[in-house]
Design a protein around this motif. Structure first.
Motif, PDB file in Angstrom:
ATOM      1  N   LYS A 188      41.450  36.896  48.364  1.00  0.00           N
ATOM      2  CA  LYS A 188      42.751  36.284  48.055  1.00  0.00           C
ATOM      3  C   LYS A 188      42.571  34.773  47.890  1.00  0.00           C
ATOM      4  O   LYS A 188      43.054  34.178  46.928  1.00  0.00           O
ATOM      5  N   LYS A 189      41.826  34.190  48.831  1.00  0.00           N
ATOM      6  CA  LYS A 189      41.637  32.737  48.791  1.00  0.00           C
ATOM      7  C   LYS A 189      40.848  32.340  47.533  1.00  0.00           C
ATOM      8  O   LYS A 189      41.200  31.393  46.830  1.00  0.00           O
ATOM      9  N   LEU A 190      39.788  33.088  47.240  1.00  0.00           N
ATOM     10  CA  LEU A 190      38.962  32.772  46.076  1.00  0.00           C
ATOM     11  C   LEU A 190      39.753  32.915  44.774  1.00  0.00           C
ATOM     12  O   LEU A 190      39.728  32.032  43.915  1.00  0.00           O
ATOM     13  N   VAL A 191      40.470  34.010  44.650  1.00  0.00           N
ATOM     14  CA  VAL A 191      41.206  34.270  43.411  1.00  0.00           C
ATOM     15  C   VAL A 191      42.342  33.255  43.225  1.00  0.00           C
ATOM     16  O   VAL A 191      42.541  32.723  42.123  1.00  0.00           O
ATOM     17  N   ASP A 192      43.054  32.950  44.299  1.00  0.00           N
ATOM     18  CA  ASP A 192      44.113  31.930  44.210  1.00  0.00           C
ATOM     19  C   ASP A 192      43.512  30.597  43.758  1.00  0.00           C
ATOM     20  O   ASP A 192      44.079  29.900  42.912  1.00  0.00           O
ATOM     21  N   HIS A 193      42.366  30.258  44.320  1.00  0.00           N
ATOM     22  CA  HIS A 193      41.699  28.998  44.015  1.00  0.00           C
ATOM     23  C   HIS A 193      41.282  28.951  42.530  1.00  0.00           C
ATOM     24  O   HIS A 193      41.559  27.978  41.828  1.00  0.00           O
ATOM     25  N   LEU A 194      40.637  30.005  42.051  1.00  0.00           N
ATOM     26  CA  LEU A 194      40.177  30.028  40.656  1.00  0.00           C
ATOM     27  C   LEU A 194      41.371  29.992  39.706  1.00  0.00           C
ATOM     28  O   LEU A 194      41.353  29.312  38.681  1.00  0.00           O
ATOM     29  N   SER A 195      42.403  30.718  40.084  1.00  0.00           N
ATOM     30  CA  SER A 195      43.596  30.770  39.249  1.00  0.00           C
ATOM     31  C   SER A 195      44.268  29.390  39.190  1.00  0.00           C
ATOM     32  O   SER A 195      44.672  28.919  38.117  1.00  0.00           O
ATOM     33  N   LYS A 196      44.352  28.729  40.349  1.00  0.00           N
ATOM     34  CA  LYS A 196      44.962  27.395  40.415  1.00  0.00           C
ATOM     35  C   LYS A 196      44.205  26.402  39.505  1.00  0.00           C
ATOM     36  O   LYS A 196      44.802  25.548  38.858  1.00  0.00           O
ATOM     37  N   HIS A 197      42.891  26.575  39.439  1.00  0.00           N
ATOM     38  CA  HIS A 197      42.071  25.694  38.603  1.00  0.00           C
ATOM     39  C   HIS A 197      41.920  26.205  37.167  1.00  0.00           C
ATOM     40  O   HIS A 197      41.068  25.742  36.419  1.00  0.00           O
ATOM     41  N   LYS A 198      42.732  27.159  36.810  1.00  0.00           N
ATOM     42  CA  LYS A 198      42.773  27.724  35.453  1.00  0.00           C
ATOM     43  C   LYS A 198      41.401  28.230  34.991  1.00  0.00           C
ATOM     44  O   LYS A 198      40.991  28.036  33.846  1.00  0.00           O
ATOM     45  N   ILE A 199      40.687  28.835  35.902  1.00  0.00           N
ATOM     46  CA  ILE A 199      39.388  29.414  35.565  1.00  0.00           C
ATOM     47  C   ILE A 199      39.615  30.878  35.208  1.00  0.00           C
ATOM     48  O   ILE A 199      40.138  31.640  36.030  1.00  0.00           O
ATOM     49  N   PRO A 200      39.259  31.259  33.975  1.00  0.00           N
ATOM     50  CA  PRO A 200      39.514  32.655  33.590  1.00  0.00           C
ATOM     51  C   PRO A 200      38.761  33.639  34.483  1.00  0.00           C
ATOM     52  O   PRO A 200      37.594  33.440  34.790  1.00  0.00           O
ATOM     53  N   ILE A 201      39.457  34.662  34.881  1.00  0.00           N
ATOM     54  CA  ILE A 201      38.846  35.674  35.758  1.00  0.00           C
ATOM     55  C   ILE A 201      39.214  37.082  35.276  1.00  0.00           C
ATOM     56  O   ILE A 201      40.294  37.279  34.736  1.00  0.00           O
ATOM     57  N   ALA A 202      38.313  37.990  35.485  1.00  0.00           N
ATOM     58  CA  ALA A 202      38.586  39.376  35.090  1.00  0.00           C
ATOM     59  C   ALA A 202      38.025  40.331  36.126  1.00  0.00           C
ATOM     60  O   ALA A 202      37.126  39.983  36.870  1.00  0.00           O
ATOM     61  N   VAL A 203      38.559  41.522  36.123  1.00  0.00           N
ATOM     62  CA  VAL A 203      38.027  42.587  36.978  1.00  0.00           C
ATOM     63  C   VAL A 203      36.993  43.377  36.173  1.00  0.00           C
ATOM     64  O   VAL A 203      37.213  43.654  35.007  1.00  0.00           O
ATOM     65  N   ALA A 204      35.892  43.726  36.814  1.00  0.00           N
ATOM     66  CA  ALA A 204      34.897  44.600  36.170  1.00  0.00           C
ATOM     67  C   ALA A 204      34.498  45.670  37.173  1.00  0.00           C
ATOM     68  O   ALA A 204      33.557  45.492  37.934  1.00  0.00           O
ATOM     69  N   THR A 205      35.238  46.757  37.175  1.00  0.00           N
ATOM     70  CA  THR A 205      34.973  47.821  38.160  1.00  0.00           C
ATOM     71  C   THR A 205      34.449  49.083  37.473  1.00  0.00           C
ATOM     72  O   THR A 205      34.839  49.379  36.342  1.00  0.00           O
TER      73      THR A 205
END
Ligand SMILES: O=c1[nH]cc([C@@H]2O[C@H](COP(=O)(O)O)[C@@H](O)[C@H]2O)c(=O)[nH]1
Length: 323
Positions: A188-205
Motif C-alpha cells: 500500500k505504501k509503495l503503490v501510494d508513493h509511486l502513484s503520488k509521483h506519477k510513476i506508471p505502474i501495472a499489475v503482471a500476475t
C-alpha cells in the motif's frame, strides 16, 4: 541403342542440373535467412545508443551472488554488493525508472497477500490423498501458469489424479479460499508513493482474469492506482508463463511510452518470477517468503523483507523515505 544411351545421359544431366539449381537456391535462401538473423541480433544488442544492453543484463542470469548488479544499481556493487535485507513477506510487483529523462515506468503485480491462502487451498486438496504441500514444492510452483503448476504438483506428490482433474478441483478450493485476501501494508505504501509521483505502474500476475477479479474484489480503490493489469493465465498475448519473460514484456509494451526493458523494475516474490524478469532484461527486487531458500534468490538485483523497504533511490526513483 547408342543414341538412346546418349539420350539417357543427356536426360540425367538435365535432371542433375535442375537438382543442383534447386540445391543452390535452397542454400542461398538459408544463407540469407542466417545473415538476416545475425543482423537482427546485432541491431537488438546495440539498439540503446550502441550499448550492448541485453548482453549486459543477461550476465545476471545464473550469477552466483547478488553482486552483478546492472545499472543504475551497480553503484551499490562498488560498496560490496547489493543490499540483502532479511526477508519475510512475499508479493509480486513490477516497477521501473528511466534515468536522465525522469520518466519512470513501473509495472506492478499483486499487492494482495494471497500466498498463505494458496497454501491452505492446496494443502486442503492434497491432504485428502495423505500428502503434504511442502515449501520446496511450493517455491517451484509459485508464479507458474495454473496448468503448469497442476502438472508439476501431480508429478511431484505422485497424486492419483490427472493434472486436469487436479486443476479442476483446485479451482474449486481457490473459489472458497481466495475470496478476501489482505493487502500487504508495505505494498500500500509503495503503490501510494509511486502513484503520488506519477510513476506508471501495472499489475503482471500469472493468475487468470477470473482469479484476479476474485482476489481483488475488495480492493478496488487500491487497484485503480494501476495503469493496467496483465493476467497471464488468460491473456492470449502471454504465450509462455513464468519463468519465460513474456508476461513482463507484454506488460511493458502496454504502457503508452513503451519503455525499454532496462527501464523497468520488477518486484517479485516467486523464484520463477525473478527468472522471468531477468530473462526479460529487467532488474528485479525480490520480496521472498522466509522459507524461500537462499539459492532460489539468485538473480535478484536486491532482496528486501518488505516492499516499503525498497531502496528506490538506487534505481533512480524517488526515495520512499521522503513519503
Ligand atoms: O502455492 C502456490 N502459489 C501460487 C501458485 C500459482 O501462482 C500463480 C500466481 O502467480 P503470480 O504470483 O504471478 O500472481 C497462479 O497461477 C497460482 O496458481 C501455485 O500454483 N501455488
Amino acid at each position: 541403342m547408342g543414341k538412346k544411351k546418349e539420350d539417357v545421359v543427356e536426360k540425367l544431366t538435365q535432371e542433375e542440373t535442375v537438382q543442383r539449381k534447386l540445391k543452390f537456391q535452397k542454400w542461398s535462401l538459408i544463407t540469407k535467412v542466417k545473415t538476416m538473423c545475425v543482423v537482427i541480433l546485432i541491431i537488438q544488442l546495440t539498439s540503446n545508443n550502441g550499448e550492448v544492453v541485453n548482453a549486459n543484463m543477461a550476465s545476471i542470469v545464473g550469477s552466483s551472488a547478488f553482486n552483478d548488479c546492472p545499472l543504475p544499481y551497480e553503484k551499490l556493487s562498488s560498496k560490496g554488493g547489493c543490499t540483502t535485507l532479511h526477508s519475510e513477506k512475499s508479493l509480486v510487483l513490477l516497477t521501473g525508472g528511466e534515468e536522465h529523462t525522469t520518466i519512470y515506468q513501473s509495472l506492478l503485480g499483486e499487492g494482495v497477500n494471497t500466498e498463505p491462502l494458496y497454501t491452505k487451498a492446496i494443502q486442503n486438496l492434497v491432504g485428502k490423498y495423505g500428502k503434504t504441500f511442502t515449501w520446496d514444492i511450493k517455491s517451484k510452483m509459485m508464479g507458474l501458469h495454473h496448468s503448469e503448476g497442476a502438472k508439476y504438483i501431480v508429478k511431484a506428490l505422485d497424486l492419483p489424479l490427472t493434472w486436469e482433474e487436479y486443476d479442476e478441483s483446485i479451482q474449486e478450493e481457490y473459489n472458497i479460499v481466495l475470496a478476501n485476501p489482505d493487502i500487504f501494508p508495505g505494498a500500500k505504501k509503495l503503490v501510494d508513493h509511486l502513484s503520488k509521483h506519477k510513476i506508471p505502474i501495472a499489475v503482471a500476475t500469472s493468475s487468470s482474469m477470473d482469479s484476479f477479479k476474485l482476489k481483488s474484489a475488495n480492493h478496488k480503490e487500491f487497484f485503480k492506482l494501476f495503469d493496467h493489469i496483465v493476467c497471464g493465465g488468460s491473456d492470449p498475448e502471454v504465450k509462455h508463463g513464468k519463468p519465460a519473460p513474456d508476461i513482463f514484456l507484454v506488460a511493458a509494451e502496454r504502457f503508452p511510452s513503451k519503455p525499454n526493458a532496462e527501464n523497468c523494475l520488477v518486484f517479485e516474490d516467486a523464484p520463477n518470477g525473478v527468472k522471468a524478469a531477468v530473462s526479460a532484461g529487467m532488474q528485479v527486487v525480490m520480496v521472498p517468503d522466509e522459507n524461500i531458500a537462499e539459492d532460489q534468490r539468485k538473480g535478484a538485483t536486491v532482496v528486501v523483507s518488505s516492499l516499503d523497504l525498497t531502496p528506490l533511490e538506487k534505481f533512480g526513483l524517488p526515495s520512499l523515505k521522503e513519503t
